[in-house]
Design an enzyme around this catalytic site. Sequence first.
Site, PDB file in Angstrom:
ATOM      1  N   LEU A 178      27.708  51.782  32.420  1.00  0.00           N
ATOM      2  CA  LEU A 178      26.952  51.582  33.841  1.00  0.00           C
ATOM      3  C   LEU A 178      27.963  51.817  34.816  1.00  0.00           C
ATOM      4  CD1 LEU A 178      25.412  48.097  33.148  1.00  0.00           C
ATOM      5  CD2 LEU A 178      24.568  50.374  32.451  1.00  0.00           C
ATOM      6  N   HIS A 203      23.779  55.728  35.781  1.00  0.00           N
ATOM      7  CA  HIS A 203      23.604  55.171  37.219  1.00  0.00           C
ATOM      8  C   HIS A 203      22.230  55.048  37.757  1.00  0.00           C
ATOM      9  CE1 HIS A 203      24.882  55.351  41.273  1.00  0.00           C
ATOM     10  NE2 HIS A 203      23.833  56.109  41.624  1.00  0.00           N
ATOM     11  N   ARG A 260      21.371  42.543  38.029  1.00  0.00           N
ATOM     12  CA  ARG A 260      22.308  42.487  36.816  1.00  0.00           C
ATOM     13  C   ARG A 260      21.683  42.505  35.455  1.00  0.00           C
ATOM     14  NH1 ARG A 260      26.620  43.844  39.038  1.00  0.00           N
ATOM     15  NH2 ARG A 260      26.991  44.617  36.947  1.00  0.00           N
ATOM     16  N   GLY A 282      32.085  47.807  34.512  1.00  0.00           N
ATOM     17  CA  GLY A 282      33.400  47.772  35.190  1.00  0.00           C
ATOM     18  C   GLY A 282      33.269  46.211  35.512  1.00  0.00           C
ATOM     19  N   GLN A 291      29.739  37.936  39.320  1.00  0.00           N
ATOM     20  CA  GLN A 291      30.537  38.352  37.919  1.00  0.00           C
ATOM     21  C   GLN A 291      31.336  37.081  37.361  1.00  0.00           C
ATOM     22  OE1 GLN A 291      32.736  41.899  38.129  1.00  0.00           O
ATOM     23  NE2 GLN A 291      31.105  42.739  39.487  1.00  0.00           N
ATOM     24  N   CYS A 444      15.926  68.166  62.386  1.00  0.00           N
ATOM     25  CA  CYS A 444      15.346  68.278  64.008  1.00  0.00           C
ATOM     26  C   CYS A 444      16.019  66.952  64.602  1.00  0.00           C
ATOM     27  CB  CYS A 444      13.768  68.306  63.777  1.00  0.00           C
ATOM     28  SG  CYS A 444      13.083  66.606  63.314  1.00  0.00           S
TER      29      CYS A 444
HETATM   30  P1  ATP Z   1      32.384  49.092  40.933  1.00  0.00           P
HETATM   31  O1  ATP Z   1      34.018  49.388  41.545  1.00  0.00           O
HETATM   32  O2  ATP Z   1      32.379  49.675  39.584  1.00  0.00           O
HETATM   33  O3  ATP Z   1      31.188  49.703  41.748  1.00  0.00           O
HETATM   34  P2  ATP Z   1      32.316  46.632  41.883  1.00  0.00           P
HETATM   35  O4  ATP Z   1      33.353  45.803  41.914  1.00  0.00           O
HETATM   36  O5  ATP Z   1      31.604  47.075  43.094  1.00  0.00           O
HETATM   37  O6  ATP Z   1      32.378  47.507  40.685  1.00  0.00           O
HETATM   38  P3  ATP Z   1      29.435  45.334  41.199  1.00  0.00           P
HETATM   39  O7  ATP Z   1      28.901  46.273  42.198  1.00  0.00           O
HETATM   40  O8  ATP Z   1      29.255  44.071  40.903  1.00  0.00           O
HETATM   41  O9  ATP Z   1      31.212  45.449  41.236  1.00  0.00           O
HETATM   42  O10 ATP Z   1      29.232  46.123  39.778  1.00  0.00           O
HETATM   43  C1  ATP Z   1      29.746  45.515  38.772  1.00  0.00           C
HETATM   44  C2  ATP Z   1      29.400  46.744  37.514  1.00  0.00           C
HETATM   45  O11 ATP Z   1      28.124  46.909  37.433  1.00  0.00           O
HETATM   46  C3  ATP Z   1      29.937  48.158  37.559  1.00  0.00           C
HETATM   47  O12 ATP Z   1      31.435  48.115  37.485  1.00  0.00           O
HETATM   48  C4  ATP Z   1      29.074  48.760  36.866  1.00  0.00           C
HETATM   49  O13 ATP Z   1      29.476  48.789  35.660  1.00  0.00           O
HETATM   50  C5  ATP Z   1      27.843  48.249  36.899  1.00  0.00           C
HETATM   51  N1  ATP Z   1      26.951  48.830  38.417  1.00  0.00           N
HETATM   52  C6  ATP Z   1      26.935  48.328  39.584  1.00  0.00           C
HETATM   53  N2  ATP Z   1      26.220  49.453  40.351  1.00  0.00           N
HETATM   54  C7  ATP Z   1      25.906  50.123  39.557  1.00  0.00           C
HETATM   55  C8  ATP Z   1      24.907  51.473  39.859  1.00  0.00           C
HETATM   56  N3  ATP Z   1      24.379  51.626  40.951  1.00  0.00           N
HETATM   57  N4  ATP Z   1      24.645  51.988  38.726  1.00  0.00           N
HETATM   58  C9  ATP Z   1      25.030  51.654  37.498  1.00  0.00           C
HETATM   59  N5  ATP Z   1      25.803  50.658  37.375  1.00  0.00           N
HETATM   60  C10 ATP Z   1      26.134  49.818  38.220  1.00  0.00           C
END
Ligand code: ATP
Length: 496
Positions: A178, A203, A260, A282, A291, A444
């Site tokens: 993800l 993504h 989520r 992540g 989280q 424009c």
């Molecule tokens: P990151 O640095 O990876 O953006 P973050 O600290 O911003 O993580 P979150 O935005 O809460 O934390 O996201 C946690 C996890 O959810 C991300 O690490 C990723 O695995 C997944 N995730 C978040 N946004 C997206 C997205 N737009 N597309 C796919 N996966 C996502």
Amino acid sequence: MPSYIVTVSGEIPLRSSRTRPRFYRRLIENIRDAVSREGGKVIEAEIVESKIYLRTDKEVAPAISRVFGVHRVGTVLTYEFRDLSDLAKWAAENSRDLVAGKTFAVRVKRSGNHPFTSLDVAREVGTLLKPYSRGVDLESPEVKVELEVRGERVFLYRNLVEGPGGLPIGVEGRGIVLFSGGFDSPIAAWLIAKRGVQVDFLHFILGSSWASYLAFKVASKLSSEWLYGYRPRFIVVDFRRIVEEIVKKIEWSMRQVVLRALMYKTAMMVAELKGYDAIITGESIGQASSQTLKNIEAIEAVLKPTKPILRPLVGFDKEEIIALSRKIGLYELSAKVPEACAIAPSRVETKASPEELSRELDKLDPELVNQTVNSLIDLDLLESRPEDVIPGSDLEIEFLPENALVVDARNWRGIEDNALPGSIPLSKFNPEEIPKDKTIVVVCENGSISLIVAGLLREKGLKAYSLKNGLVGLKSSDSLSALKGEAFGCNSNRGE
Ligand code: ATP
Ligand code: MG
């Protein structure tokens, strides 16, 4: 022709005799891929006593040092010696340049029968090199001269650089990451790939396609510099309707958790559809208020994941993640990725219960996720362009892609004298001359006329967009080329 020696991660030679050949085979294939992406070729690859000897047609050590499973790589020179003094003379001649002006130590390994010991070799070579150096330092030398004596041959290893270690990509199945492109998810991808998993990227477009454009660029850099042995894929799922639905139907505090949960649900469907063995995120415990252990528990209790969810960063601090991001060369790009617009700026639920989550999920249209998955875009990361992430149905765009052709529609009645530098005035623009896959952005003053023009160009089969909200945010000092591939208008970068 350069010759290299590759020492492999310590755990590879320790594998069973059934597994080991497969790991070596995969490692060599991945090295071949790394070399070929640099425009070179491996002419010979041979495994000798757990090391890999390579001959290539060009200098490729930096690429090899980024292949998972490689412990160290360096160039190797070899010589058939007559006796100790002949050996020492050859070794000294070929490493004089390395020790010049530096402290050094000679390290020797030996196998076979010889009338001398490893220490004798080190001493002889050291004596010959000393006058060219700043002296011998056995404790912490600036340069190590590494020799291996094997039978009648001696090998001299030069410029040894550290590889990443780990296991060759491909020996541990396939995973889908993800991927937002921020600091965390790329590191999660890197760490799991380092354990031999072939990773692709999933993504979600949550808001502005600018964030998705940058996410693609991060994945593309990560893929071309670290992910060898296959062609990584970037799967894009347009989540904007889902985000809208959540905002409409779900109360503030539960929005993050619901979002989520739907991300996981979609990932599971994609994993089933495309045969992935695991889902990777992540997430790190407590890093964001969504989280928390309780929220993770609620999501898993409701969704009952059909694939393992791997969270390699659970125990990492942000500082550790950022240090790794710098080390692997992604920091600058990841820092540009904007944080997704908060769908719940305050009062985020940190202790969702499964019942509560289930109740909230029931409020949403069950068909929505299916429809979303059905319209996914699946891109080859080594071949596609970052703007290919933008869904075909989008006519408006919030930024100027780097290689876009900009058409200035402000003076559409034919006054073309003051078209923006770096753009073509609409009156001189001939759609017939433009290749169908060229990205065109019409601009424009406020994004209204450009929208009509872009629509007409689409009807002619061109890949045209209108710059959303137009040039209102443009300062007279801004040059178009400087704005390409940069944040435009209200998008802001994430700091550290
Ligand atoms: P990151 O640095 O990876 O953006 P973050 O600290 O911003 O993580 P979150 O935005 O809460 O934390 O996201 C946690 C996890 O959810 C991300 O690490 C990723 O695995 C997944 N995730 C978040 N946004 C997206 C997205 N737009 N597309 C796919 N996966 C996502
Ligand atoms: Mg994020």
